[in-house]
Each structure stands twice: as C-alpha cells, then as structure tokens.
Design a protein around this motif. Sequence first.
Motif, mmCIF file in Angstrom:
data_model
loop_
_atom_site.group_PDB
_atom_site.id
_atom_site.type_symbol
_atom_site.label_atom_id
_atom_site.label_comp_id
_atom_site.label_asym_id
_atom_site.label_seq_id
_atom_site.Cartn_x
_atom_site.Cartn_y
_atom_site.Cartn_z
ATOM 1 N N VAL A 5 22.467 88.466 85.497
ATOM 2 C CA VAL A 5 23.399 87.641 86.259
ATOM 3 C C VAL A 5 23.885 88.426 87.474
ATOM 4 C CG1 VAL A 5 25.436 88.412 84.962
ATOM 5 C CG2 VAL A 5 25.474 86.188 86.093
ATOM 6 N N VAL A 6 24.016 87.739 88.589
ATOM 7 C CA VAL A 6 24.573 88.354 89.795
ATOM 8 C C VAL A 6 26.088 88.382 89.667
ATOM 9 C CG1 VAL A 6 24.868 88.119 92.284
ATOM 10 C CG2 VAL A 6 22.647 87.638 91.250
ATOM 11 N N LEU A 7 26.681 89.552 89.881
ATOM 12 C CA LEU A 7 28.128 89.679 89.778
ATOM 13 C C LEU A 7 28.803 89.627 91.144
ATOM 14 C CD1 LEU A 7 28.351 92.580 87.147
ATOM 15 C CD2 LEU A 7 28.552 90.118 86.742
ATOM 16 N N ARG A 8 28.155 90.243 92.130
ATOM 17 C CA ARG A 8 28.764 90.310 93.461
ATOM 18 C C ARG A 8 27.679 90.290 94.507
ATOM 19 N NH1 ARG A 8 33.180 94.887 95.359
ATOM 20 N NH2 ARG A 8 33.884 93.845 97.255
ATOM 21 N N GLY A 9 27.905 89.564 95.592
ATOM 22 C CA GLY A 9 26.874 89.366 96.593
ATOM 23 C C GLY A 9 25.986 88.205 96.177
ATOM 24 N N ILE A 13 15.470 84.678 96.335
ATOM 25 C CA ILE A 13 14.140 84.768 95.749
ATOM 26 C C ILE A 13 13.186 84.009 96.658
ATOM 27 C CG2 ILE A 13 12.722 84.330 93.712
ATOM 28 C CD1 ILE A 13 15.346 84.069 92.117
ATOM 29 N N TYR A 14 12.117 84.676 97.089
ATOM 30 C CA TYR A 14 11.117 84.036 97.936
ATOM 31 C C TYR A 14 9.979 83.551 97.052
ATOM 32 C CZ TYR A 14 13.585 85.934 101.952
ATOM 33 O OH TYR A 14 14.545 86.205 102.905
ATOM 34 N N ASP A 15 9.769 82.256 97.045
ATOM 35 C CA ASP A 15 8.727 81.636 96.227
ATOM 36 C C ASP A 15 7.835 80.818 97.136
ATOM 37 O OD1 ASP A 15 7.285 80.634 94.028
ATOM 38 O OD2 ASP A 15 8.599 78.896 93.867
ATOM 39 N N ASN A 16 6.643 81.381 97.472
ATOM 40 C CA ASN A 16 5.794 80.793 98.497
ATOM 41 C C ASN A 16 6.622 80.638 99.774
ATOM 42 O OD1 ASN A 16 3.616 80.808 96.768
ATOM 43 N ND2 ASN A 16 3.979 78.728 96.055
ATOM 44 N N GLN A 17 6.821 79.436 100.279
ATOM 45 C CA GLN A 17 7.608 79.275 101.500
ATOM 46 C C GLN A 17 9.012 78.740 101.213
ATOM 47 O OE1 GLN A 17 5.597 77.664 104.993
ATOM 48 N NE2 GLN A 17 3.628 77.899 103.980
ATOM 49 N N LYS A 18 9.427 78.818 99.960
ATOM 50 C CA LYS A 18 10.767 78.377 99.575
ATOM 51 C C LYS A 18 11.680 79.584 99.369
ATOM 52 C CE LYS A 18 9.164 76.193 96.041
ATOM 53 N NZ LYS A 18 9.091 75.402 94.788
ATOM 54 N N ARG A 19 12.965 79.363 99.607
ATOM 55 C CA ARG A 19 13.979 80.383 99.372
ATOM 56 C C ARG A 19 14.966 79.848 98.341
ATOM 57 N NH1 ARG A 19 17.247 80.926 103.199
ATOM 58 N NH2 ARG A 19 17.641 83.150 103.414
ATOM 59 N N VAL A 20 15.105 80.578 97.241
ATOM 60 C CA VAL A 20 16.051 80.184 96.196
ATOM 61 C C VAL A 20 17.193 81.189 96.218
ATOM 62 C CG1 VAL A 20 16.397 79.782 93.734
ATOM 63 C CG2 VAL A 20 14.202 79.192 94.803
ATOM 64 N N ILE A 21 18.411 80.715 96.443
ATOM 65 C CA ILE A 21 19.580 81.586 96.543
ATOM 66 C C ILE A 21 20.296 81.637 95.192
ATOM 67 C CG2 ILE A 21 21.767 82.009 97.711
ATOM 68 C CD1 ILE A 21 20.677 80.534 100.127
ATOM 69 N N VAL A 22 20.488 82.853 94.696
ATOM 70 C CA VAL A 22 21.201 83.061 93.438
ATOM 71 C C VAL A 22 22.601 83.571 93.772
ATOM 72 C CG1 VAL A 22 21.151 84.186 91.190
ATOM 73 C CG2 VAL A 22 19.002 83.648 92.367
ATOM 74 N N GLU A 23 23.577 82.722 93.564
ATOM 75 C CA GLU A 23 24.963 83.058 93.884
ATOM 76 C C GLU A 23 25.604 83.836 92.736
ATOM 77 O OE1 GLU A 23 26.093 82.682 96.721
ATOM 78 O OE2 GLU A 23 25.078 81.010 97.683
ATOM 79 N N PRO A 24 26.781 84.429 92.956
ATOM 80 C CA PRO A 24 27.476 85.138 91.872
ATOM 81 C C PRO A 24 27.706 84.226 90.670
ATOM 82 C CG PRO A 24 28.485 85.648 93.978
ATOM 83 C CD PRO A 24 27.488 84.563 94.248
ATOM 84 N N ASN A 25 27.675 84.837 89.487
ATOM 85 C CA ASN A 25 27.854 84.135 88.216
ATOM 86 C C ASN A 25 26.776 83.078 87.992
ATOM 87 O OD1 ASN A 25 30.235 85.601 87.503
ATOM 88 N ND2 ASN A 25 31.409 84.302 88.895
ATOM 89 N N THR A 26 25.554 83.390 88.425
ATOM 90 C CA THR A 26 24.394 82.541 88.167
ATOM 91 C C THR A 26 23.395 83.335 87.351
ATOM 92 O OG1 THR A 26 24.709 81.367 90.253
ATOM 93 C CG2 THR A 26 22.567 81.156 89.194
ATOM 94 N N LEU A 27 22.885 82.732 86.293
ATOM 95 C CA LEU A 27 21.942 83.389 85.401
ATOM 96 C C LEU A 27 20.534 83.306 85.981
ATOM 97 C CD1 LEU A 27 22.084 84.682 82.508
ATOM 98 C CD2 LEU A 27 21.302 82.471 81.645
ATOM 99 N N GLU A 47 25.986 93.672 93.350
ATOM 100 C CA GLU A 47 26.028 94.129 91.962
ATOM 101 C C GLU A 47 25.463 93.065 91.034
ATOM 102 O OE1 GLU A 47 29.297 95.942 88.745
ATOM 103 O OE2 GLU A 47 29.958 95.006 90.622
ATOM 104 N N HIS A 48 24.640 93.494 90.086
ATOM 105 C CA HIS A 48 24.180 92.591 89.042
ATOM 106 C C HIS A 48 23.994 93.373 87.745
ATOM 107 C CE1 HIS A 48 19.736 93.421 90.361
ATOM 108 N NE2 HIS A 48 20.087 94.266 89.427
ATOM 109 N N ILE A 49 23.884 92.649 86.649
ATOM 110 C CA ILE A 49 23.561 93.249 85.352
ATOM 111 C C ILE A 49 22.265 92.615 84.882
ATOM 112 C CG2 ILE A 49 24.198 93.438 82.924
ATOM 113 C CD1 ILE A 49 27.062 93.569 83.699
ATOM 114 N N ILE A 50 21.306 93.440 84.462
ATOM 115 C CA ILE A 50 20.050 92.908 83.959
ATOM 116 C C ILE A 50 19.709 93.526 82.608
ATOM 117 C CG2 ILE A 50 19.069 92.428 86.241
ATOM 118 C CD1 ILE A 50 17.418 94.982 85.958
ATOM 119 N N PHE A 51 18.972 92.764 81.806
ATOM 120 C CA PHE A 51 18.464 93.245 80.536
ATOM 121 C C PHE A 51 16.937 93.178 80.578
ATOM 122 C CE2 PHE A 51 22.728 91.959 79.407
ATOM 123 C CZ PHE A 51 23.126 92.963 78.533
#
Length: 259
Positions: A5-9, A13-27, A47-51
């Motif tokens: 999950v993104v904690l701050r900032g 994600i670039y997927d082919n010609q698409k951009r997916v934005i992962v905002e804070p508190n998004t899994l 900042e993020h936490i990953i497993f």
Amino acid sequence: MVVGVVLRGSMIIYDNQKRVIVEPNTLFFFGEGIHYLELICKDGCYEHIIFPIDAEMLRQELVTMTTNYNIKCCSNHSCPKCRYTNFAVSEISAVIKNFFDSVACALTKSDLCSCTAFQRIKLSELLLLLLSGDDNCVRRFLVRTANTEKSEFVQAVYSNIFTDISVKELAQHTNRSVSAFKKEFEACFNTSPHKWIVEQRLVRAEMLLRSSSMTLSEICGQCIFTNVSHFIRIFKNSYNVTPKAYRNAIMEQQKEESE
C-alpha cells in the motif's frame, strides 16, 4: 510478486500506453514479471509498505487459511481493469488500512523490519484479511497466482520478453504445442503472442527514452528490436511520433516542470 500500500506520495504504473495512478491508502499487487513505475513524492517524500510473496509460499498460506480458518480461497471477481494485466489496484478497506497503519508504526519504533518471523506473521494476517473481505482485483490475483500451472505459464512468458526467442521455442519451453500455446496465451493476455511481446518491448523502450541517456541503438538492443530502423518504425506506429521526437518532448516537459 509483492502486495502493498502507498502511504505517502503516489505511484504511477505504466501499462502499455496507459497510466494507472496509485494514490495514498490504495492497495496494489504486482505479479511476476517486469513493471514500469514512477514514484511521485509529496513534500519531498514517498513511502510505501510492501510484502514480497512467492507462489509456493502463497499456496502454502492458502492451504492454511482453508484448513485452519475455513476461509474460502476463491474469487469470482472480473473487471476490465485487471482482466489482462499483471498487476491489480483496489480500494483499501478500513480494516486493512488499520493493518498497514499498525505495521508502519511497528517498523518505525523497533527493529522488526529485518525480522523474518514478523514479516511472515504479518503477511499471513494480511492474506487472512484480504480473503475474508471484499472480492476485488487484488484478491483475484492472489487466488489466480496460487494456480501452479497457470502461474508457471505466465512466468515463462514474462521471463522471455527480452530474449530472442520465437513463439515455437516459447511453446516448447512451456511444454505445449504451438496451437495450444497460442490458445492459452490469448486466454491469459487477450491478444496474440507476437503483438503482446512487441507491446511490452515498446513500453520498456518508452521508459528508457524517458528516464535514461541511452542512444537509440542501445535501446534497440536492450529491447530486442531487429535494428534501429525497425525500432523507429514500430515506435512511430504505436506512439505517432519518432523516438527522438518523443524524448525531446519529454525533456522539454521536465524542463518546464522544474522552472
């Protein structure tokens, strides 16, 4: 593979010609393979936490969930956002947000960051929360990844994107006939092997143009295009601009943003 999950900032994600934005508190969940990311700081910080997860460990954990907690390790989720991608992004529930908040707090106040037992226990707890909560994109990926045969097939494909291998050789590598390989490939990726592999190579080329000073010849070699002329032609057909013009536009944009 990682789940986090993104904690701050924020993360792009670039997927082919698409951009997916992962905002804070998004899994988010990243499957096996190569992912192209841009990390955006907020107030000078990201900042993020990953497993980290491997397929065998995931299968073991899912068996434990089924046996010890009677949790159904299944998913009927399907949506255009995750059907043909190698990553997933989902809204975070209050209980999972609390989980990550507690982990972040524990890591800042102790030496648990390097403790393998702590990481394993918390991963088991996270999987339990994900599998007992809403059926979403991330849960679908976790369950699908536990499918050994499909996981090995997808991993073999991703491992050979940037090798000079033919579809016939790739089919042999996965112990399938060419026709069976193409059929399974299209079921997994919703397109033909050749088209998909070219798209992945173009994504990598685009990121190298954006973030490195490599020459077109060097990028051509990194991304396994036949020659520079072929690379320029394929890139222009996809992005409607030559690689050189694309890089110049990016540099101009970055210059304006820094002023």
